[in-house]
Write an enzyme that holds these catalytic residues in place. Structure first.
Site, PDB file in Angstrom:
ATOM      1  N   THR A 145     -24.620   3.202  -4.823  1.00 31.47           N
ATOM      2  CA  THR A 145     -24.294   3.637  -3.455  1.00 31.47           C
ATOM      3  C   THR A 145     -24.261   2.464  -2.482  1.00 31.47           C
ATOM      4  O   THR A 145     -23.607   2.547  -1.456  1.00 31.47           O
ATOM      5  CB  THR A 145     -25.334   4.660  -2.940  1.00 31.47           C
ATOM      6  OG1 THR A 145     -26.632   4.162  -3.251  1.00 31.47           O
ATOM      7  CG2 THR A 145     -25.133   6.019  -3.583  1.00 31.47           C
ATOM      8  N   ASP A 167     -30.585  -5.316  -3.662  1.00 28.67           N
ATOM      9  CA  ASP A 167     -31.596  -6.070  -4.406  1.00 28.67           C
ATOM     10  C   ASP A 167     -32.304  -7.114  -3.546  1.00 28.67           C
ATOM     11  O   ASP A 167     -33.525  -7.271  -3.622  1.00 28.67           O
ATOM     12  CB  ASP A 167     -30.963  -6.747  -5.628  1.00 28.67           C
ATOM     13  CG  ASP A 167     -30.374  -5.726  -6.591  1.00 28.67           C
ATOM     14  OD1 ASP A 167     -30.636  -4.518  -6.423  1.00 28.67           O
ATOM     15  OD2 ASP A 167     -29.644  -6.136  -7.515  1.00 28.67           O
TER      16      ASP A 167
END
Ligand code: ADP
Ligand code: MG
Length: 377
Positions: free
Chosen positions: A33, A166
């Protein structure tokens, strides 16, 4: 002495100016997403990548890693450009490039984050070096800015078309929380996430099936999403709300794009629902949403694999409240929200079924929501 400082002494001699450590992450929910301007909910692992760094007086960057002991790189900063060096050292060399500094330094890397398992060893590496250079060279970047710059390392220097999750997770997570990152709004919110307090553990099953983001599948999914957005006349699939999903799907000719779109739109909703369920201490709903997310990745996004599907199934059979693959997919790890009293049994079951199927023995371990990157020495 830290592992990275020890390696530093062996390879370069003397002591580093400092050691910085950045964690890998588990994405609780919100898969594929982030590059669709959507929502994600990762938390940081206790497992970290360390970068021991010493500033140099010249314009040379030297790089070594315990995980790749046969290679030591030495590169003048003026030669730093996407494409050189190739391979793992690009994750380090691309950091000064993204931070636009030409100061030389020596860096030794040592990591406890499993590599290629979907737990973001890549961002842990990049962020450890990024935070280190930001501190050491007094660049003055905020963690949010650092997350944006270090994302460029992965996207533009390494060439992996990952979203921004991340680096955000590695730099901004806090202990006992997951971070709700809304990419479109560019906002983050700390969501209390403390499974042990509810008698649960997050069990990670690293299948040891290795993906590579460079291997096309990740990029192909990303292209599907871009095509679907173009066909629907929107900037990104985030613009399609859950309530508009059926009408949007009716306007897509391609069955494949219907499936990709359905995953992204329902997954954004599941992230919101998990955050709400956590706030309400409703762990059975959290579990159900995780399991629903796995079905969506498996059937609609087609980013799972047999080992992940079996791991999820066995975790659920062993009494997990919910389970799903986590990370980019096509291998890597699954997570299960397992009652602490059943965790040992669950691990045993997964191991036995993997052995029966002739799969590589998995790495199975418990993770706890931990702090983001810090200086450790
Ligand atoms: P993930 O982030 O899920 O672990 P990626 O494919 O995004 O998987 O990143 C893994 C790559 O990052 C490795 O193949 C290697 O190039 C690099 N890498 C990560 N950790 C290290 C390390 N400690 N030493 C050297 N390279 C590393
Ligand atoms: Mg990665």
């Amino acid at each position: 002495m830290t592992g990275a400082a020890q390696l530093f002494r062996t390879i370069f001699g003397g002591r580093p100016d400092g050691v910085w450590a950045a964690p890998g992450r588990v994405n609780l929910i919100g898969e594929h997403t982030d590059y669709n301007d959507g929502l994600v909910l990762p938390f940081a692992l206790a497992e970290r990548t360390e970068a021991a760094i010493r500033r140099r007086d010249d314009r040379l960057v030297r790089i070594c890693s315990s995980q790749n002991p046969q290679q030591i790189f030495g590169i003048p900063t003026r030669e730093l450009a996407p494409g050189w060096p190739a391979g793992w050292a690009a994750y380090v060399a691309g950091v000064p490039w993204a931070l636009e500094t030409d100061v030389g330094f020596d860096v030794a890397i040592d990591s406890k984050v499993p590599v290629g398992a979907g737990l973001s060893s890549s961002a842990a590496l990049i962020c450890a070096v990024g935070l280190g250079l930001n501190d050491l060279l007094e660049l003055g970047l905020s963690r949010r800015e650092l997350a944006q710059r270090t994302r460029r390392t992965e996207n533009d220097y390494v060439g992996a078309p990952t979203g921004g999750m991340d680096q955000i997770a590695s730099l901004l997570c806090t202990e006992g929380h997951a971070v709700l990152y809304d990419v479109r709004a560019n906002s983050i919110e700390q969501v209390p996430f403390d499974p042990p307090a509810a008698g649960l553990e997050v069990l990670v099953v690293d299948t040891r099936v290795r993906h590579g983001h460079a291997d096309g599948e990740y990029a192909a999914r990303r292209e599907d999403c871009e095509r679907a957005a173009t066909a629907l006349g929107v900037r990104s699939l985030r613009e399609i709300g859950f309530a508009d999903l059926d009408s949007a799907l009716g306007r897509l000719g391609s069955k494949r794009l219907v499936k990709r779109t359905r995953h992204v739109v329902t997954e954004n909703q599941r992230v919101i629902d998990v955050a709400a369920a956590l706030a309400a201490d409703d762990w059975s709903s959290v579990g159900e949403l995780l399991t629903a997310a796995h079905a969506s990745i498996r059937y609609d996004f087609e980013a799972s694999c047999t080992e992940l599907d079996i791991a999820v199934e066995m975790l659920l059979d062993s009494g997990a409240a919910g389970a799903r693959m986590t990370g980019g997919g096509f291998g890597g790890a699954a997570i299960g929200l397992v009652p602490s009293a059943l965790a040992y049994e669950a691990e045993h079951t997964v191991r036995a079924v993997f052995a029966d199927n002739g799969f590589t023995p998995p790495n199975i371990f418990t993770v706890v929501p931990s702090a983001g990157a810090t200086r450790i020495a």
